[in-house]
Write a protein that holds these residues in place. Structure first.
Motif, PDB file in Angstrom:
ATOM      1  N   ASP A 276       0.821  -1.218   0.000  1.00 45.82           N
ATOM      2  CA  ASP A 276       0.000   0.000   0.000  1.00 45.82           C
ATOM      3  C   ASP A 276       0.852   1.264   0.000  1.00 45.82           C
ATOM      4  O   ASP A 276       0.411   2.345   0.375  1.00 45.82           O
ATOM      5  CB  ASP A 276      -0.925  -0.002   1.227  1.00 45.82           C
ATOM      6  N   VAL A 277       2.127   1.159  -0.404  1.00 48.69           N
ATOM      7  CA  VAL A 277       3.051   2.295  -0.447  1.00 48.69           C
ATOM      8  C   VAL A 277       3.354   2.627  -1.901  1.00 48.69           C
ATOM      9  O   VAL A 277       3.625   1.732  -2.713  1.00 48.69           O
ATOM     10  CB  VAL A 277       4.339   1.990   0.327  1.00 48.69           C
ATOM     11  N   TRP A 278       3.292   3.949  -2.203  1.00 50.46           N
ATOM     12  CA  TRP A 278       3.691   4.440  -3.532  1.00 50.46           C
ATOM     13  C   TRP A 278       4.829   5.446  -3.365  1.00 50.46           C
ATOM     14  O   TRP A 278       4.741   6.357  -2.542  1.00 50.46           O
ATOM     15  CB  TRP A 278       2.501   5.140  -4.223  1.00 50.46           C
ATOM     16  N   LEU A 279       5.905   5.214  -4.090  1.00 49.42           N
ATOM     17  CA  LEU A 279       7.069   6.120  -4.018  1.00 49.42           C
ATOM     18  C   LEU A 279       7.024   7.135  -5.156  1.00 49.42           C
ATOM     19  O   LEU A 279       6.716   6.797  -6.305  1.00 49.42           O
ATOM     20  CB  LEU A 279       8.390   5.324  -4.098  1.00 49.42           C
ATOM     21  N   SER A 280       7.309   8.354  -4.773  1.00 48.76           N
ATOM     22  CA  SER A 280       7.356   9.425  -5.789  1.00 48.76           C
ATOM     23  C   SER A 280       8.789   9.887  -6.082  1.00 48.76           C
ATOM     24  O   SER A 280       9.096  10.295  -7.196  1.00 48.76           O
ATOM     25  CB  SER A 280       6.510  10.625  -5.311  1.00 48.76           C
ATOM     26  N   VAL A 282      13.153   8.994  -5.211  1.00 48.75           N
ATOM     27  CA  VAL A 282      14.225   8.170  -4.616  1.00 48.75           C
ATOM     28  C   VAL A 282      15.558   8.872  -4.903  1.00 48.75           C
ATOM     29  O   VAL A 282      15.925   9.074  -6.079  1.00 48.75           O
ATOM     30  CB  VAL A 282      14.247   6.741  -5.188  1.00 48.75           C
ATOM     31  N   VAL A 283      16.262   9.274  -3.837  1.00 47.34           N
ATOM     32  CA  VAL A 283      17.548  10.004  -3.989  1.00 47.34           C
ATOM     33  C   VAL A 283      18.650   9.222  -3.246  1.00 47.34           C
ATOM     34  O   VAL A 283      18.488   8.905  -2.057  1.00 47.34           O
ATOM     35  CB  VAL A 283      17.449  11.437  -3.437  1.00 47.34           C
ATOM     36  N   LEU A 284      19.735   8.906  -3.953  1.00 49.30           N
ATOM     37  CA  LEU A 284      20.887   8.198  -3.364  1.00 49.30           C
ATOM     38  C   LEU A 284      22.110   9.112  -3.447  1.00 49.30           C
ATOM     39  O   LEU A 284      22.523   9.514  -4.539  1.00 49.30           O
ATOM     40  CB  LEU A 284      21.156   6.885  -4.105  1.00 49.30           C
ATOM     41  N   ARG A 285      22.693   9.429  -2.312  1.00 51.09           N
ATOM     42  CA  ARG A 285      23.857  10.318  -2.281  1.00 51.09           C
ATOM     43  C   ARG A 285      24.797   9.888  -1.149  1.00 51.09           C
ATOM     44  O   ARG A 285      24.395   9.914   0.014  1.00 51.09           O
ATOM     45  CB  ARG A 285      23.425  11.760  -2.081  1.00 51.09           C
ATOM     46  N   ASN A 286      26.041   9.449  -1.560  1.00 45.37           N
ATOM     47  CA  ASN A 286      27.071   9.072  -0.578  1.00 45.37           C
ATOM     48  C   ASN A 286      26.579   8.010   0.406  1.00 45.37           C
ATOM     49  O   ASN A 286      26.794   8.110   1.617  1.00 45.37           O
ATOM     50  CB  ASN A 286      27.575  10.293   0.186  1.00 45.37           C
ATOM     51  N   GLY A 287      25.853   6.975  -0.114  1.00 42.89           N
ATOM     52  CA  GLY A 287      25.383   5.898   0.737  1.00 42.89           C
ATOM     53  C   GLY A 287      24.147   6.233   1.550  1.00 42.89           C
ATOM     54  O   GLY A 287      23.680   5.391   2.322  1.00 42.89           O
ATOM     55  N   GLN A 288      23.627   7.418   1.380  1.00 46.08           N
ATOM     56  CA  GLN A 288      22.410   7.836   2.086  1.00 46.08           C
ATOM     57  C   GLN A 288      21.235   7.823   1.094  1.00 46.08           C
ATOM     58  O   GLN A 288      21.312   8.450   0.043  1.00 46.08           O
ATOM     59  CB  GLN A 288      22.600   9.246   2.653  1.00 46.08           C
ATOM     60  N   LEU A 289      20.203   7.058   1.426  1.00 45.75           N
ATOM     61  CA  LEU A 289      19.016   6.915   0.558  1.00 45.75           C
ATOM     62  C   LEU A 289      17.826   7.673   1.191  1.00 45.75           C
ATOM     63  O   LEU A 289      17.527   7.460   2.370  1.00 45.75           O
ATOM     64  CB  LEU A 289      18.663   5.444   0.371  1.00 45.75           C
ATOM     65  N   VAL A 290      17.233   8.555   0.393  1.00 52.10           N
ATOM     66  CA  VAL A 290      16.064   9.314   0.855  1.00 52.10           C
ATOM     67  C   VAL A 290      14.899   9.007  -0.091  1.00 52.10           C
ATOM     68  O   VAL A 290      15.026   9.213  -1.313  1.00 52.10           O
ATOM     69  CB  VAL A 290      16.349  10.820   0.890  1.00 52.10           C
ATOM     70  N   VAL A 291      13.803   8.482   0.464  1.00 51.52           N
ATOM     71  CA  VAL A 291      12.629   8.137  -0.364  1.00 51.52           C
ATOM     72  C   VAL A 291      11.427   8.961   0.119  1.00 51.52           C
ATOM     73  O   VAL A 291      11.266   9.233   1.313  1.00 51.52           O
ATOM     74  CB  VAL A 291      12.323   6.628  -0.272  1.00 51.52           C
ATOM     75  N   SER A 292      10.659   9.369  -0.853  1.00 51.72           N
ATOM     76  CA  SER A 292       9.421  10.127  -0.553  1.00 51.72           C
ATOM     77  C   SER A 292       8.242   9.448  -1.247  1.00 51.72           C
ATOM     78  O   SER A 292       8.413   8.877  -2.346  1.00 51.72           O
ATOM     79  CB  SER A 292       9.553  11.580  -1.025  1.00 51.72           C
ATOM     80  N   GLY A 293       7.068   9.510  -0.615  1.00 56.68           N
ATOM     81  CA  GLY A 293       5.901   8.884  -1.238  1.00 56.68           C
ATOM     82  C   GLY A 293       4.679   8.944  -0.318  1.00 56.68           C
ATOM     83  O   GLY A 293       4.646   9.733   0.630  1.00 56.68           O
ATOM     84  N   GLU A 294       3.689   8.082  -0.629  1.00 50.46           N
ATOM     85  CA  GLU A 294       2.449   8.039   0.146  1.00 50.46           C
ATOM     86  C   GLU A 294       2.168   6.603   0.552  1.00 50.46           C
ATOM     87  O   GLU A 294       2.548   5.659  -0.136  1.00 50.46           O
ATOM     88  CB  GLU A 294       1.278   8.568  -0.682  1.00 50.46           C
ATOM     89  N   THR A 295       1.454   6.489   1.693  1.00 49.40           N
ATOM     90  CA  THR A 295       1.022   5.174   2.156  1.00 49.40           C
ATOM     91  C   THR A 295      -0.383   5.306   2.734  1.00 49.40           C
ATOM     92  O   THR A 295      -0.714   6.302   3.362  1.00 49.40           O
ATOM     93  CB  THR A 295       1.971   4.612   3.227  1.00 49.40           C
ATOM     94  N   SER A 296      -1.206   4.285   2.469  1.00 53.24           N
ATOM     95  CA  SER A 296      -2.571   4.291   3.015  1.00 53.24           C
ATOM     96  C   SER A 296      -2.559   3.905   4.477  1.00 53.24           C
ATOM     97  O   SER A 296      -3.552   4.068   5.191  1.00 53.24           O
ATOM     98  CB  SER A 296      -3.457   3.321   2.223  1.00 53.24           C
ATOM     99  N   GLY A 297      -1.407   3.361   4.947  1.00 53.97           N
ATOM    100  CA  GLY A 297      -1.284   3.003   6.346  1.00 53.97           C
ATOM    101  C   GLY A 297      -0.588   4.119   7.116  1.00 53.97           C
ATOM    102  O   GLY A 297      -0.674   5.296   6.782  1.00 53.97           O
ATOM    103  N   SER A 298       0.142   3.696   8.138  1.00 53.66           N
ATOM    104  CA  SER A 298       0.835   4.653   8.993  1.00 53.66           C
ATOM    105  C   SER A 298       2.297   4.766   8.563  1.00 53.66           C
ATOM    106  O   SER A 298       2.987   3.755   8.286  1.00 53.66           O
ATOM    107  CB  SER A 298       0.757   4.207  10.453  1.00 53.66           C
ATOM    108  N   ALA A 299       2.809   6.009   8.504  1.00 53.68           N
ATOM    109  CA  ALA A 299       4.229   6.239   8.157  1.00 53.68           C
ATOM    110  C   ALA A 299       5.130   5.649   9.235  1.00 53.68           C
ATOM    111  O   ALA A 299       6.214   5.125   8.942  1.00 53.68           O
ATOM    112  CB  ALA A 299       4.499   7.727   7.982  1.00 53.68           C
TER     113      ALA A 299
END
Length: 341
Positions: A276-280, A282-299
């Motif tokens: 139930d998660v949709w990602l809008s 995805v950023v990868l920089r120096n081993g650090q991953l940042v993802v943004s998106g929506e979920t119908s459940g709880s973050a």
């Protein structure tokens, strides 16, 4: 011709062979004629040879000798004068004056006899040492008497090289006439000296030639050596450059191995996220991953779900959580990624 006094040197006994060798050497290289020993003996009328020595009648020592006693052969001889026709003097000098024995004997001869040094032939030799004194013996004969004996021997075909005195088994030299009977000996000596010098120079040249040749060859090889050195330096620089390139390539490969590919990260992320998660983003920089998106459940539940993944580490909310018009929660989660296992 040697004149005046001289110290004794033995010409018989154990030194006979040594003096024969010296005579041969002097005859070959110094131009000095070799000679046989001649002794005066009684009861003979002619000069004869016996046991490599010459025997001459004692009558030749006196002025009344016969005019001709020649044996027909020509001889060069060292004559031994018997002590009967010599003035024999005993001397005693201090032991400390041993080095001046010849000078002291000559001075004593002039002071105690009517003879002058220029009128006689004299020789002196040590006899023995008593306490602090040196005992010596001096033999003296007039030059006129020796010259007369030499003339009489010359009439008998004998040329005199040395005049000797018999000192009790040893022979001492009264005068040496080698230069008289061999006037060209000086030329022989100079010629032999020149030949020896030339041979020495030749030997030195032969000894030094290999070194000189090697030095010349080394100088001829210096340009080639410099060229080879330059080639070695250039080759070393190329090797260093290749080594640097290889190091850079190795570092790149190591970095590529240590850092996972993005497709692997997305695959692991897809497996870990609920349906139930949709990602809008995805950023990868120096081993650090940042993802943004929506979920119908709880973050918050989503963070707990990601924490269970072995490939994704330290998930946490990195931005505010908001709700959309459809009732879903918008989130931003940061996490670390490691090497793909």
């Amino acid at each position: 011709m040697r004149q005046g006094s001289t110290t004794s040197h033995s010409l018989g006994g154990k030194q006979a062979w040594y003096n024969e060798v010296l005579d041969v050497f002097a005859a070959l290289f110094l131009g000095r004629p070799s000679a046989k020993l001649l002794r005066f003996v009684p009861n003979t009328n002619e000069i004869s040879e016996r046991k490599n020595e010459l025997r001459a009648p004692t009558s030749l020592l006196s002025a009344s000798a016969a005019a001709n006693t020649s044996s027909g052969d020509q001889f060069i001889a060292d004559i031994v004068l018997p002590s009967e026709i010599l003035l024999v003097r005993a001397l005693a000098i201090p032991k400390t004056a041993r080095s001046k024995l010849e000078e002291i004997s000559t001075l004593d001869l002039a002071r105690r006899t009517p003879f002058k040094a220029s009128d006689v032939y004299a020789a002196v030799s040590l006899k023995d040492v008593v306490a602090d004194d040196l005992h010596a013996t001096q033999w003296v004969i007039k030059r006129t008497e020796v010259d007369a004996i030499i003339r009489r021997l010359g009439n008998a075909s004998v040329r005199v090289r040395k005049v000797l005195a018999d000192a009790g088994g040893n022979l001492v030299v009264l005068t040496d006439r080698s230069d008289v009977i061999a006037p060209y000996s000086a030329i022989w000596r100079r010629m032999n000296l020149g030949l020896v010098s030339l041979a020495g120079l030749l030997a030195i040249a032969l000894w030094l030639y290999p070194g000189w040749r090697a030095q010349s060859a080394a100088k001829a090889l210096e340009p080639k050596l410099a060229e080879k050195r330059a080639e070695v330096v250039e080759t070393r620089q190329k090797l260093d450059q290749k080594s640097e390139t290889a190091t850079s390539t190795e570092q790149f490969l190591q970095a590529a191995i240590r850092h996972p590919r993005l497709v692997e990260i997305l695959r692991n992320l897809t497996v870990a996220l609920p349906d139930d998660v949709w990602l809008s983003d995805v950023v990868l920089r120096n081993g650090q991953l940042v993802v943004s998106g929506e979920t119908s459940g709880s973050a918050a539940d989503l963070v707990l779900a990601l924490a269970k993944s072995r490939e994704l580490n330290d998930p946490k909310l990195s931005g505010p959580v908001s709700r959309t018009a459809a009732g879903s929660e918008r989130f931003q989660i940061a996490l670390r990624v490691g090497a793909v296992k």
